[in-house]
Design an enzyme around this catalytic site. Structure first.
Site, PDB file in Angstrom:
ATOM      1  N   GLY A  64       0.823  -1.199   0.000  1.00 22.59           N
ATOM      2  CA  GLY A  64       0.000   0.000   0.000  1.00 22.59           C
ATOM      3  C   GLY A  64       0.854   1.245   0.000  1.00 22.59           C
ATOM      4  N   ASN A  65       0.248   2.360   0.407  1.00 16.68           N
ATOM      5  CA  ASN A  65       0.974   3.622   0.447  1.00 16.68           C
ATOM      6  C   ASN A  65       1.900   3.738   1.652  1.00 16.68           C
ATOM      7  OD1 ASN A  65      -0.141   5.249  -1.880  1.00 16.68           O
ATOM      8  ND2 ASN A  65      -2.049   4.704  -0.863  1.00 16.68           N
ATOM      9  N   THR A  66       1.643   2.933   2.690  1.00 14.33           N
ATOM     10  CA  THR A  66       2.440   3.070   3.912  1.00 14.33           C
ATOM     11  C   THR A  66       3.156   1.792   4.339  1.00 14.33           C
ATOM     12  OG1 THR A  66       0.460   2.623   5.257  1.00 14.33           O
ATOM     13  CG2 THR A  66       0.988   4.930   4.803  1.00 14.33           C
TER      14      THR A  66
ATOM     15  N   TYR B 178     -15.248  -0.482 -15.631  1.00 18.06           N
ATOM     16  CA  TYR B 178     -14.532   0.747 -15.262  1.00 18.06           C
ATOM     17  C   TYR B 178     -13.987   1.360 -16.543  1.00 18.06           C
ATOM     18  CZ  TYR B 178     -11.964   3.406 -11.611  1.00 18.06           C
ATOM     19  OH  TYR B 178     -11.501   4.369 -10.732  1.00 18.06           O
TER      20      TYR B 178
ATOM     21  N   GLY C 226      -6.558   0.942  -9.173  1.00 18.45           N
ATOM     22  CA  GLY C 226      -5.641   0.348  -8.208  1.00 18.45           C
ATOM     23  C   GLY C 226      -5.883  -1.141  -8.061  1.00 18.45           C
TER      24      GLY C 226
ATOM     25  N   ASP D 124      -5.286  -3.015  -5.644  1.00 20.74           N
ATOM     26  CA  ASP D 124      -5.810  -3.344  -4.315  1.00 20.74           C
ATOM     27  C   ASP D 124      -7.332  -3.296  -4.297  1.00 20.74           C
ATOM     28  OD1 ASP D 124      -5.596  -0.567  -4.760  1.00 20.74           O
ATOM     29  OD2 ASP D 124      -5.470  -0.121  -2.618  1.00 20.74           O
ATOM     30  N   ARG D 125      -7.913  -2.398  -5.094  1.00 19.03           N
ATOM     31  CA  ARG D 125      -9.379  -2.315  -5.172  1.00 19.03           C
ATOM     32  C   ARG D 125      -9.943  -3.557  -5.855  1.00 19.03           C
ATOM     33  NH1 ARG D 125     -10.523   3.409  -7.865  1.00 19.03           N
ATOM     34  NH2 ARG D 125     -12.710   2.863  -7.412  1.00 19.03           N
TER      35      ARG D 125
ATOM     36  N   ASP E  88     -12.489   0.355   1.825  1.00 17.23           N
ATOM     37  CA  ASP E  88     -11.106   0.144   2.245  1.00 17.23           C
ATOM     38  C   ASP E  88     -10.602   1.451   2.840  1.00 17.23           C
ATOM     39  OD1 ASP E  88      -8.451  -0.466   2.612  1.00 17.23           O
ATOM     40  OD2 ASP E  88      -8.184  -1.430   0.672  1.00 17.23           O
TER      41      ASP E  88
ATOM     42  N   THR F 194      -4.777   4.902   3.817  1.00 18.17           N
ATOM     43  CA  THR F 194      -4.270   6.232   3.499  1.00 18.17           C
ATOM     44  C   THR F 194      -5.324   7.016   2.736  1.00 18.17           C
ATOM     45  OG1 THR F 194      -2.015   5.365   3.410  1.00 18.17           O
ATOM     46  CG2 THR F 194      -2.415   7.510   2.386  1.00 18.17           C
TER      47      THR F 194
END
Length: 245
Positions: free
Chosen positions: A8-10, A82, A89, A91-92, A112, A115
């Protein structure tokens, strides 16, 4: 066994699966931890999803282990509806694949809360993207960064300020960040429930439990699934392996 990696972002989370059972999970701090897993478990396949800076996992994967990186072009157990799938993303995608596996007979709203906060629906195995919002920490930091005097608050301040009825700057910030975001999520839940009969609200992410408790007070019955994205990655990996047979 399968190894799933969610960057992820973190942070970078992982889980080792034996069929549908998670036998090990944790957070990667370095590539050495990754390499050690292959000595501990008979891992035969790895799938990686990344929305942030990522280690080149494939380069350090044993050559006998199958490796794939999740993107919208891969065979998926859900259909992506989409208009810009190249910007979606992974992750989605994985989180919705996880929800579709856990609740196959119900339409799901997947929240979700990390971040960023993402909201997506999966119904009849069809993915629809709904919204992307700033997460709690991002909102706290924005108020502090883009003003001269507002203090920087943290997630821990949410519970601290909940215990007082006396107004203050800190309490006003918590109300404007946490309570207001929960109201937004509640609005999405009620609106989408009117469109999808029997909608299941599934929450994941680092701040997911905070919102889960809040939404329960607004006639919503969400379920928190800690490793939803990792579960989805495992099902996508299994689906890919079946397609290659």
């Amino acid at each position: 066994m399968n190894l799933t990696i969610d960057t992820g972002n973190t942070r970078t989370k992982y889980a080792v699966f034996d069929a549908d059972t998670i036998v090990a999970t944790g957070i990667f701090e370095n590539s050495g931890q990754y390499a050690s897993l292959f000595g501990q478990y008979p891992i035969t396949a790895v799938i990686s999803s990344s929305v942030g800076q990522d280690i080149d996992w494939q380069r350090i994967t044993p050559p006998t282990v199958r490796f794939c990186t999740l993107n919208h072009k891969q065979p998926l157990p859900i259909v992506i509806n989409y208009s810009t799938p190249e910007t979606l993303g992974p992750d989605r995608i994985a989180a919705c694949a996880g929800a579709a596996h856990l609740f196959p007979t119900q339409p799901c709203l997947v929240i979700d809360a990390g971040t960023c906060i993402t909201l997506d629906t999966v119904s009849d195995n069809i993915f629809n993207g709904i919204a992307i919002m700033p997460g709690l920490t991002m909102k706290f930091e924005a108020l502090h960064t883009f003003t001269k005097k507002l203090p920087l608050l943290h997630l821990s301040d949410i519970s601290t300020q909940a215990g007082t009825d006396i107004g203050s700057t800190a309490k006003s910030i918590v109300t404007g960040v946490f309570d207001a975001t929960a109201m937004e999520l509640s609005g999405f839940c009620h609106s989408l429930s009117a469109k999808h009969n029997g909608l299941k609200v599934v929450i994941t992410g680092g701040d997911g439990q905070l919102f889960g408790q809040k939404l329960k007070n607004d006639n919503i019955d969400p379920i928190f699934v800690k490793d939803l994205t990792l579960v989805g990655l495992n099902k996508i990996l299994e689906y890919n392996e079946k397609q290659s047979i």
